[in-house]
Design a protein around this motif. Structure first.
Motif, mmCIF file in Angstrom:
data_model
loop_
_atom_site.group_PDB
_atom_site.id
_atom_site.type_symbol
_atom_site.label_atom_id
_atom_site.label_comp_id
_atom_site.label_asym_id
_atom_site.label_seq_id
_atom_site.Cartn_x
_atom_site.Cartn_y
_atom_site.Cartn_z
ATOM 1 N N VAL A 103 0.848 -1.187 0.000
ATOM 2 C CA VAL A 103 0.000 0.000 0.000
ATOM 3 C C VAL A 103 0.886 1.240 0.000
ATOM 4 O O VAL A 103 2.081 1.170 0.274
ATOM 5 C CB VAL A 103 -0.927 0.033 1.244
ATOM 6 C CG1 VAL A 103 -1.923 -1.115 1.209
ATOM 7 C CG2 VAL A 103 -0.112 -0.006 2.527
ATOM 8 N N ARG A 104 0.275 2.369 -0.314
ATOM 9 C CA ARG A 104 0.962 3.658 -0.193
ATOM 10 C C ARG A 104 -0.018 4.669 0.386
ATOM 11 O O ARG A 104 -1.238 4.489 0.316
ATOM 12 C CB ARG A 104 1.500 4.143 -1.532
ATOM 13 C CG ARG A 104 0.450 4.568 -2.538
ATOM 14 C CD ARG A 104 1.102 5.111 -3.803
ATOM 15 N NE ARG A 104 0.112 5.561 -4.779
ATOM 16 C CZ ARG A 104 0.406 6.052 -5.978
ATOM 17 N NH1 ARG A 104 1.680 6.148 -6.350
ATOM 18 N NH2 ARG A 104 -0.550 6.442 -6.804
ATOM 19 N N PHE A 105 0.550 5.752 0.947
ATOM 20 C CA PHE A 105 -0.261 6.745 1.642
ATOM 21 C C PHE A 105 -0.008 8.114 1.021
ATOM 22 O O PHE A 105 1.136 8.562 0.932
ATOM 23 C CB PHE A 105 0.075 6.756 3.135
ATOM 24 C CG PHE A 105 -0.104 5.401 3.766
ATOM 25 C CD1 PHE A 105 -1.333 5.005 4.249
ATOM 26 C CD2 PHE A 105 0.967 4.506 3.825
ATOM 27 C CE1 PHE A 105 -1.501 3.753 4.797
ATOM 28 C CE2 PHE A 105 0.809 3.248 4.372
ATOM 29 C CZ PHE A 105 -0.440 2.873 4.858
ATOM 30 N N CYS A 106 -1.078 8.745 0.600
ATOM 31 C CA CYS A 106 -1.000 10.048 -0.055
ATOM 32 C C CYS A 106 -1.712 11.087 0.810
ATOM 33 O O CYS A 106 -2.874 10.902 1.175
ATOM 34 C CB CYS A 106 -1.647 10.010 -1.433
ATOM 35 S SG CYS A 106 -1.007 8.693 -2.516
ATOM 36 N N THR A 107 -1.010 12.146 1.143
ATOM 37 C CA THR A 107 -1.612 13.242 1.891
ATOM 38 C C THR A 107 -2.303 14.185 0.904
ATOM 39 O O THR A 107 -1.692 14.606 -0.077
ATOM 40 C CB THR A 107 -0.553 14.013 2.686
ATOM 41 O OG1 THR A 107 0.221 13.087 3.453
ATOM 42 C CG2 THR A 107 -1.195 15.016 3.617
ATOM 43 N N MET A 108 -3.559 14.496 1.179
ATOM 44 C CA MET A 108 -4.336 15.350 0.279
ATOM 45 C C MET A 108 -4.755 16.612 1.016
ATOM 46 O O MET A 108 -5.188 16.556 2.166
ATOM 47 C CB MET A 108 -5.599 14.631 -0.213
ATOM 48 C CG MET A 108 -5.351 13.324 -0.935
ATOM 49 S SD MET A 108 -6.892 12.632 -1.610
ATOM 50 C CE MET A 108 -7.900 12.544 -0.126
ATOM 51 N N ASN A 109 -4.590 17.739 0.364
ATOM 52 C CA ASN A 109 -5.149 18.981 0.870
ATOM 53 C C ASN A 109 -5.636 19.790 -0.314
ATOM 54 O O ASN A 109 -5.713 19.305 -1.442
ATOM 55 C CB ASN A 109 -4.140 19.753 1.736
ATOM 56 C CG ASN A 109 -2.951 20.244 0.937
ATOM 57 O OD1 ASN A 109 -2.916 20.146 -0.295
ATOM 58 N ND2 ASN A 109 -1.956 20.786 1.622
ATOM 59 N N GLN A 110 -5.936 21.060 -0.076
ATOM 60 C CA GLN A 110 -6.517 21.893 -1.100
ATOM 61 C C GLN A 110 -5.566 22.119 -2.275
ATOM 62 O O GLN A 110 -5.990 22.356 -3.394
ATOM 63 C CB GLN A 110 -6.901 23.233 -0.470
ATOM 64 C CG GLN A 110 -7.784 24.099 -1.330
ATOM 65 C CD GLN A 110 -8.128 25.383 -0.630
ATOM 66 O OE1 GLN A 110 -7.696 25.599 0.491
ATOM 67 N NE2 GLN A 110 -8.888 26.236 -1.260
ATOM 68 N N ARG A 166 0.172 14.383 -2.389
ATOM 69 C CA ARG A 166 1.565 13.948 -2.378
ATOM 70 C C ARG A 166 1.618 12.564 -1.765
ATOM 71 O O ARG A 166 1.129 12.362 -0.646
ATOM 72 C CB ARG A 166 2.431 14.914 -1.569
ATOM 73 C CG ARG A 166 2.513 16.324 -2.156
ATOM 74 C CD ARG A 166 3.501 16.397 -3.301
ATOM 75 N NE ARG A 166 4.858 16.137 -2.861
ATOM 76 C CZ ARG A 166 5.657 17.056 -2.329
ATOM 77 N NH1 ARG A 166 5.212 18.290 -2.123
ATOM 78 N NH2 ARG A 166 6.889 16.740 -1.988
ATOM 79 N N CYS A 167 2.228 11.629 -2.468
ATOM 80 C CA CYS A 167 2.277 10.244 -2.002
ATOM 81 C C CYS A 167 3.669 9.918 -1.465
ATOM 82 O O CYS A 167 4.683 10.374 -1.997
ATOM 83 C CB CYS A 167 1.921 9.284 -3.130
ATOM 84 S SG CYS A 167 0.242 9.517 -3.780
ATOM 85 N N GLY A 168 3.696 9.086 -0.416
ATOM 86 C CA GLY A 168 4.956 8.668 0.178
ATOM 87 C C GLY A 168 5.428 7.322 -0.367
ATOM 88 O O GLY A 168 4.963 6.847 -1.406
ATOM 89 N N GLU A 169 6.358 6.687 0.375
ATOM 90 C CA GLU A 169 6.923 5.418 -0.071
ATOM 91 C C GLU A 169 5.924 4.274 0.111
ATOM 92 O O GLU A 169 4.986 4.351 0.904
ATOM 93 C CB GLU A 169 8.203 5.123 0.721
ATOM 94 C CG GLU A 169 9.301 6.164 0.525
ATOM 95 C CD GLU A 169 10.529 5.828 1.361
ATOM 96 O OE1 GLU A 169 10.457 4.877 2.156
ATOM 97 O OE2 GLU A 169 11.545 6.525 1.204
ATOM 98 N N ASN A 170 6.169 3.193 -0.648
ATOM 99 C CA ASN A 170 5.312 2.013 -0.545
ATOM 100 C C ASN A 170 5.611 1.252 0.751
ATOM 101 O O ASN A 170 6.748 1.222 1.233
ATOM 102 C CB ASN A 170 5.536 1.084 -1.736
ATOM 103 C CG ASN A 170 5.213 1.761 -3.056
ATOM 104 O OD1 ASN A 170 4.623 2.839 -3.073
ATOM 105 N ND2 ASN A 170 5.593 1.126 -4.153
ATOM 106 N N VAL A 171 4.573 0.635 1.311
ATOM 107 C CA VAL A 171 4.700 -0.168 2.521
ATOM 108 C C VAL A 171 4.118 -1.551 2.222
ATOM 109 O O VAL A 171 2.995 -1.656 1.736
ATOM 110 C CB VAL A 171 3.945 0.477 3.709
ATOM 111 C CG1 VAL A 171 3.984 -0.442 4.918
ATOM 112 C CG2 VAL A 171 4.543 1.840 4.038
ATOM 113 N N SER A 172 4.897 -2.599 2.518
ATOM 114 C CA SER A 172 4.431 -3.976 2.297
ATOM 115 C C SER A 172 4.350 -4.708 3.633
ATOM 116 O O SER A 172 5.204 -4.514 4.520
ATOM 117 C CB SER A 172 5.380 -4.717 1.347
ATOM 118 O OG SER A 172 5.412 -4.088 0.071
#
Length: 383
Positions: free
Chosen positions: A323-330, A334-340
Motif C-alpha cells: 500500500v501507499r499513503f497520499c496526503t491530500m489537501n486543497q 503527495r504520495c509517500g513510499e510504498n509499505v508492504s
C-alpha cells in the motif's frame, strides 16, 4: 449609494466568479452565464411566484376582523434590490428587495348600512429580506445542491402601510373608522411570512456552481494532484458580488514511517508518523497496489487524522500486500513510499459488551447490561 442600513441601493446584483491560486500570476475570470444571471432577476422571479399568496394573506387577515365585499388587490411586479456584506460576518450577503406602489381596496359589510358603507383603500410596501451564507470551501464529495450557498434567514414583510376611508372627514363616523384603520396598519406592518430557498432557485444555482467549480479544478489537477475541495471567498467588490475559488498555500507533505496491521472483516488499519505536519484540512488516502501495477483506493482518513482504515480489496490470508499513503489537501496530493506487510485473515468482527459486569459495592446487586442497582429495584432481565 447606501441607505440607512448600509445596503447598496439600486443594485443589479451582478455576480462574478474567479479562480485564484498561489501558482497563478493573477486570478482567472470565469464566465457566469451558465451559473446565474444578476441577483435582481433571480429575486424578482421569486417575488412573482408569491404575488397571489400575498394578496390572499392580506384578504384572509381582514376577513378575520370584519366581513367585506368588493375586494381588489394590485401588486407591483418589479422591485428594487439592495445588498450589503456585513464586515463582521465574512462570506455573508444580505439582500433587501423593496416593492413599492402596492394597493388593495374593499367595502366592509357590517356594522354599516348599505347607504353608509365606506370604501377602504390600502397602500403599502412589500420588503423581502434574505441572508445568504456562503461556505468557506466547496467539497466536491458532497451533493452539489446542498452548497455552497444556504439561506440563513429570509422573510417577507410590509412597511409604510396606510389605510384610508371614503368617510374620512365625516364627523363621528370618520373618527370611529380611523381608530380601526390605525390598528389595521400596525397589524399589517408587523406581519411576516418566512421564505424558503426553493422559492429563489438556490438548489439549482448550487448545483451549477458545483459543476462549474468541478470543471475549474481541471485547470491544475492531474493524477498526482487530486484536489478534494476549493476554498471560497465571497464579498462585494465595488458594485459586483465576487465569488473567488482558490487553492491552498502549500502542497501536502508526504507521511513517513507508516505501519499496517490486519483487522477483522477483511480490513486494514494503518498509522503513520509525521503527525505534526498534518493540518485539520488534510486527509490521508490509502491505496493498494493491485495486479497489473494499478493503484486502487482502499480508504480515506477523517480530516486531520494520522491513521486510516481501509479494505483489503480481495487480499488472501498470508498474501504480501503493498500500500501507499497520499496526503491530500486543497493544493493537491503527495504520495509517500510504498509499505508492504503480510495480510492475515482474522475472520469476522465480534462486538464486546459495552457494559461489562461490574463488581458491585456492598448493598448493591448486579443487573446485566445496566450495572449496579439497589436490591429493591427491578432488573429488566429478571422480568
Amino acid at each position: 449609494m447606501a441607505d440607512s442600513e448600509a445596503y447598496l441601493d439600486n443594485w443589479a446584483g451582478t455576480v462574478k466568479v474567479e479562480l485564484d491560486s498561489p501558482d497563478l500570476p493573477q486570478a482567472i475570470a470565469v464566465p457566469t452565464e451558465e451559473i446565474t444571471g444578476p441577483l435582481s432577476e433571480r429575486v424578482q422571479a421569486g417575488w412573482l411566484s408569491k404575488i397571489a399568496d400575498v394578496c390572499s394573506k392580506i384578504r384572509d387577515g381582514i376577513q378575520q376582523e370584519i366581513d367585506m365585499s368588493e375586494w381588489s388587490c394590485g401588486l407591483t411586479n418589479t422591485g428594487e434590490l439592495r445588498g450589503r456584506t456585513p464586515p463582521m460576518f465574512p462570506n455573508r450577503l444580505d439582500l433587501k428587495y423593496i416593492i413599492s406602489g402596492n394597493m388593495f381596496s374593499f367595502t366592509p359589510v357590517a356594522p354599516f348600512s348599505q347607504w353608509t358603507r365606506p370604501i377602504i383603500l390600502g397602500t403599502f410596501t412589500v420588503v423581502l429580506r434574505m441572508t445568504l451564507q456562503f461556505d468557506t470551501r466547496l467539497e466536491f464529495a458532497q451533493p452539489g445542491a446542498r452548497g455552497p450557498i444556504s439561506l440563513l434567514s429570509g422573510h417577507l414583510g410590509f412597511e409604510d402601510a396606510r389605510l384610508v376611508s371614503s368617510l374620512d372627514g365625516v364627523p363621528l363616523a370618520g373618527d370611529l373608522i380611523a381608530q380601526k384603520l390605525r390598528a389595521g396598519e400596525r397589524k399589517l406592518n408587523e406581519s411576516t411570512t418566512p421564505l424558503s430557498s426553493d422559492e429563489f432557485g438556490l438548489p439549482d444555482t448550487n448545483q451549477k456552481i458545483h459543476d462549474k467549480a468541478n470543471g475549474l479544478r481541471q485547470v491544475f489537477q492531474n493524477e498526482d494532484t487530486q484536489i478534494p475541495y476549493l476554498g471560497l471567498r465571497a464579498a462585494l467588490r465595488g458594485s459586483d458580488f465576487v465569488m473567488v475559488f482558490s487553492k491552498g498555500a502549500r502542497p501536502a507533505v508526504p507521511l513517513s514511517t507508516c505501519n499496517c496491521t490486519s483487522k477483522c472483516e477483511m480490513r486494514i488499519h494503518c498509522t503513520c508518523a509525521g503527525v505534526t505536519v498534518l493540518r485539520d484540512d488534510e486527509r490521508v488516502l490509502m491505496q493498494r497496489l493491485m495486479s497489473g501495477g494499478t493503484w486502487a483506493v482502499s480508504g480515506i482518513s477523517e480530516p486531520g487524522a494520522w491513521w486510516v482504515d481501509g479494505k483489503a480489496l480481495g487480499a488472501s490470508d498470508g498474501e504480501v500486500v503493498t500500500v501507499r499513503f497520499c496526503t491530500m489537501n486543497q493544493w493537491g496530493r503527495r504520495c509517500g513510499e510504498n509499505v508492504s506487510f503480510g495480510f492475515e485473515d482474522v475472520g469476522a468482527c465480534f462486538s464486546s459488551d459495552p457494559t461489562p459486569t461490574p463488581s458491585c459495592p456492598p448493598g448493591m446487586r448486579v443487573c446485566p447490561g445496566h450495572g449496579c442497582i439497589l436490591p429493591s429495584m427491578a432488573c429488566a432481565f429478571e422480568r
